[in-house]
Design a protein around this motif. Sequence first.
Motif, PDB file in Angstrom:
ATOM      1  N   VAL A   1       5.301  -8.888   5.253  1.00  0.00           N
ATOM      2  CA  VAL A   1       4.390  -8.542   4.145  1.00  0.00           C
ATOM      3  C   VAL A   1       3.709  -9.663   3.598  1.00  0.00           C
ATOM      4  O   VAL A   1       4.234 -10.628   3.714  1.00  0.00           O
ATOM      5  CB  VAL A   1       5.367  -7.805   2.976  1.00  0.00           C
ATOM      6  CG1 VAL A   1       5.668  -6.291   3.812  1.00  0.00           C
ATOM      7  CG2 VAL A   1       6.215  -8.500   2.666  1.00  0.00           C
TER       8      VAL A   1
ATOM      9  N   ASP B   1      10.006 -17.024  -6.051  1.00  0.00           N
ATOM     10  CA  ASP B   1       9.037 -16.344  -5.291  1.00  0.00           C
ATOM     11  C   ASP B   1       9.720 -15.805  -3.847  1.00  0.00           C
ATOM     12  O   ASP B   1       9.348 -14.672  -3.406  1.00  0.00           O
ATOM     13  CB  ASP B   1       7.846 -17.326  -4.888  1.00  0.00           C
ATOM     14  CG  ASP B   1       7.077 -17.551  -6.015  1.00  0.00           C
ATOM     15  OD1 ASP B   1       7.284 -16.891  -7.071  1.00  0.00           O
ATOM     16  OD2 ASP B   1       6.470 -18.262  -6.082  1.00  0.00           O
TER      17      ASP B   1
ATOM     18  N   HIS C   1      10.194  -2.636   1.806  1.00  0.00           N
ATOM     19  CA  HIS C   1       8.951  -1.945   2.789  1.00  0.00           C
ATOM     20  C   HIS C   1       9.782  -1.574   4.189  1.00  0.00           C
ATOM     21  O   HIS C   1       9.216  -0.449   4.791  1.00  0.00           O
ATOM     22  CB  HIS C   1       8.204  -3.132   3.068  1.00  0.00           C
ATOM     23  CG  HIS C   1       7.060  -2.937   4.171  1.00  0.00           C
ATOM     24  ND1 HIS C   1       6.244  -2.055   4.094  1.00  0.00           N
ATOM     25  CD2 HIS C   1       7.025  -3.398   5.317  1.00  0.00           C
ATOM     26  CE1 HIS C   1       5.619  -2.110   5.288  1.00  0.00           C
ATOM     27  NE2 HIS C   1       6.100  -2.717   6.162  1.00  0.00           N
TER      28      HIS C   1
ATOM     29  N   TRP D   1       2.773  -0.985  -3.956  1.00  0.00           N
ATOM     30  CA  TRP D   1       4.158  -1.284  -4.374  1.00  0.00           C
ATOM     31  C   TRP D   1       3.891  -1.494  -5.992  1.00  0.00           C
ATOM     32  O   TRP D   1       2.665  -1.718  -6.455  1.00  0.00           O
ATOM     33  CB  TRP D   1       4.781  -2.502  -3.797  1.00  0.00           C
ATOM     34  CG  TRP D   1       4.181  -3.731  -4.218  1.00  0.00           C
ATOM     35  CD1 TRP D   1       2.949  -4.241  -3.608  1.00  0.00           C
ATOM     36  CD2 TRP D   1       4.645  -4.839  -4.800  1.00  0.00           C
ATOM     37  NE1 TRP D   1       2.729  -5.556  -4.070  1.00  0.00           N
ATOM     38  CE2 TRP D   1       3.684  -5.941  -4.882  1.00  0.00           C
ATOM     39  CE3 TRP D   1       5.805  -5.137  -5.780  1.00  0.00           C
ATOM     40  CZ2 TRP D   1       3.860  -7.107  -5.442  1.00  0.00           C
ATOM     41  CZ3 TRP D   1       5.932  -6.215  -6.221  1.00  0.00           C
ATOM     42  CH2 TRP D   1       5.062  -7.397  -6.081  1.00  0.00           C
TER      43      TRP D   1
ATOM     44  N   LEU E   1       9.896 -12.231  -2.382  1.00  0.00           N
ATOM     45  CA  LEU E   1       9.388 -11.573  -1.227  1.00  0.00           C
ATOM     46  C   LEU E   1      10.323 -11.035  -0.337  1.00  0.00           C
ATOM     47  O   LEU E   1      10.104 -10.010   0.511  1.00  0.00           O
ATOM     48  CB  LEU E   1       8.863 -12.917  -0.436  1.00  0.00           C
ATOM     49  CG  LEU E   1       7.677 -13.616  -0.972  1.00  0.00           C
ATOM     50  CD1 LEU E   1       7.352 -14.859  -0.387  1.00  0.00           C
ATOM     51  CD2 LEU E   1       6.355 -12.844  -0.474  1.00  0.00           C
TER      52      LEU E   1
ATOM     53  N   ASP F   1       2.174 -16.254   1.774  1.00  0.00           N
ATOM     54  CA  ASP F   1       2.971 -16.733   0.628  1.00  0.00           C
ATOM     55  C   ASP F   1       3.710 -18.037   0.592  1.00  0.00           C
ATOM     56  O   ASP F   1       3.077 -19.080   0.999  1.00  0.00           O
ATOM     57  CB  ASP F   1       3.801 -15.785   0.288  1.00  0.00           C
ATOM     58  CG  ASP F   1       3.006 -14.371  -0.209  1.00  0.00           C
ATOM     59  OD1 ASP F   1       1.915 -14.390  -0.813  1.00  0.00           O
ATOM     60  OD2 ASP F   1       3.491 -13.248   0.289  1.00  0.00           O
TER      61      ASP F   1
ATOM     62  N   VAL G   1      10.723  -7.220  -1.452  1.00  0.00           N
ATOM     63  CA  VAL G   1       9.871  -6.521  -1.067  1.00  0.00           C
ATOM     64  C   VAL G   1       9.796  -5.987   0.276  1.00  0.00           C
ATOM     65  O   VAL G   1       9.456  -5.103   0.657  1.00  0.00           O
ATOM     66  CB  VAL G   1       8.289  -7.128  -1.689  1.00  0.00           C
ATOM     67  CG1 VAL G   1       7.057  -6.105  -1.020  1.00  0.00           C
ATOM     68  CG2 VAL G   1       7.964  -7.212  -3.074  1.00  0.00           C
TER      69      VAL G   1
ATOM     70  N   LEU H   1       5.095  -3.193  -9.738  1.00  0.00           N
ATOM     71  CA  LEU H   1       5.744  -4.331 -10.341  1.00  0.00           C
ATOM     72  C   LEU H   1       5.652  -4.145 -11.845  1.00  0.00           C
ATOM     73  O   LEU H   1       4.654  -3.713 -12.394  1.00  0.00           O
ATOM     74  CB  LEU H   1       5.198  -5.712 -10.008  1.00  0.00           C
ATOM     75  CG  LEU H   1       5.661  -6.882 -10.590  1.00  0.00           C
ATOM     76  CD1 LEU H   1       7.096  -7.129 -10.001  1.00  0.00           C
ATOM     77  CD2 LEU H   1       4.736  -8.096  -9.884  1.00  0.00           C
TER      78      LEU H   1
ATOM     79  N   LEU I   1      -0.749  -4.597  -1.068  1.00  0.00           N
ATOM     80  CA  LEU I   1       0.032  -5.210   0.013  1.00  0.00           C
ATOM     81  C   LEU I   1      -0.806  -5.394   1.495  1.00  0.00           C
ATOM     82  O   LEU I   1      -1.373  -4.492   1.895  1.00  0.00           O
ATOM     83  CB  LEU I   1       1.465  -4.505   0.026  1.00  0.00           C
ATOM     84  CG  LEU I   1       2.373  -5.087   0.950  1.00  0.00           C
ATOM     85  CD1 LEU I   1       2.886  -6.136   0.115  1.00  0.00           C
ATOM     86  CD2 LEU I   1       3.683  -4.064   1.185  1.00  0.00           C
TER      87      LEU I   1
ATOM     88  N   LEU J   1       0.351  -2.663  -7.075  1.00  0.00           N
ATOM     89  CA  LEU J   1      -0.230  -3.601  -6.439  1.00  0.00           C
ATOM     90  C   LEU J   1      -0.750  -3.415  -5.023  1.00  0.00           C
ATOM     91  O   LEU J   1       0.005  -2.784  -4.248  1.00  0.00           O
ATOM     92  CB  LEU J   1       0.508  -5.089  -6.867  1.00  0.00           C
ATOM     93  CG  LEU J   1       0.728  -5.319  -8.297  1.00  0.00           C
ATOM     94  CD1 LEU J   1       1.596  -6.621  -8.229  1.00  0.00           C
ATOM     95  CD2 LEU J   1      -0.498  -5.450  -9.073  1.00  0.00           C
TER      96      LEU J   1
ATOM     97  N   LEU K   1       2.150 -10.480  -0.267  1.00  0.00           N
ATOM     98  CA  LEU K   1       1.993 -10.396  -1.531  1.00  0.00           C
ATOM     99  C   LEU K   1       0.628 -11.154  -2.305  1.00  0.00           C
ATOM    100  O   LEU K   1      -0.092 -10.798  -3.067  1.00  0.00           O
ATOM    101  CB  LEU K   1       3.030 -10.566  -2.503  1.00  0.00           C
ATOM    102  CG  LEU K   1       4.463 -10.103  -1.985  1.00  0.00           C
ATOM    103  CD1 LEU K   1       5.371 -10.275  -2.939  1.00  0.00           C
ATOM    104  CD2 LEU K   1       4.343  -8.345  -1.517  1.00  0.00           C
TER     105      LEU K   1
ATOM    106  N   LEU L   1       0.834 -13.104  -9.988  1.00  0.00           N
ATOM    107  CA  LEU L   1       0.730 -11.537 -10.243  1.00  0.00           C
ATOM    108  C   LEU L   1       1.112 -10.830 -11.448  1.00  0.00           C
ATOM    109  O   LEU L   1       0.814  -9.671 -11.828  1.00  0.00           O
ATOM    110  CB  LEU L   1       2.391 -10.969  -9.434  1.00  0.00           C
ATOM    111  CG  LEU L   1       2.235 -11.448  -7.908  1.00  0.00           C
ATOM    112  CD1 LEU L   1       3.401 -10.872  -7.196  1.00  0.00           C
ATOM    113  CD2 LEU L   1       0.960 -10.494  -7.138  1.00  0.00           C
TER     114      LEU L   1
END
Length: 288
Positions: free
Chosen positions: A139, A72, A83, A275, A76, A256, A79, A277, A131, A129, A141, A108
């Motif tokens: 960010v 994870d 971003h 974003w 993160l 997160d 992303v 996925l 954000l 998805l 998620l 997710l």
Amino acid sequence: MSAPEPDENGAQQLLVVIDPVARRTDGESVRIAKDVLSAGATAKFCLPDGPAEFARVLARRGSRRPVVVGDDRALLRTVALLHRERDLSAGALSLVPVGVSVDLAHSLGVPTSAVAAARAVLDGVVRRLDLLVDDSDGVVLGDLRIPAPPGADGQPGRGGGPGGPGGSSVWDTCRSLVRTLVKPVPQVLAVHTHRLRVEADGVVLSDLDEPVETVTVRSRGGRAEVVIRTRSSAEPITASALSVTVSGADFRYRADAAVTGPVRTRTWTLRAGAWGLTLPAGLGPSGD
């Protein structure tokens, strides 16, 4: 993120970035993912040694579609980097979850099996998805919790890693022995409250005069879902908004898997479909 171009044989072109934590924790799953991806696409594999090299590799991906093999935290980090490049809106990211913490990836909709996840990279569909983006360009998620739970991510609280608060020591061993010999006295757990002002789209949901136990925020159907729990009411305060602002005394928050703070104010803005996925065809979030 520019659209990937197939090679001369029509195969997908992938940039597969293998997080170092994944290599250390589960080398067999990494090997399986590499085999499946190599068989179905033209893949360039990169093995960065740390976050800085990870960022450099991702920035030089060109037209290749990025695939992250990691947990994870690797997701993160990726992303967040895309971003900051303002490169999330085009193309898509793919993930093969490998590591100790993959709960966010699973929530997710990414399969937790290395074989199934790698096949989804090759044959899946892109889903847009939501954000949550804060005013420091961070960010979120999944879930946001304010304040951070005690002891979360090395923050003060009961427990901790070796050598830190709550770490292993001779004294800890003695106390453990005593607990096995003496019947514990029942205790009432204290509920901590915090003086926070919570606003949703400019509307005050809870002010500083109302002690707050927790505030949780998560994206839900193109909106930010806010849930506030207070000591004075058994029923939570709920709202749906595009922007959420929390302010008050210094507080930490958990977004997160990461704990940030202390801060005195922070605003999160929901960006719907920000974003992409790659997920298995026919499965949405929480599917496996």
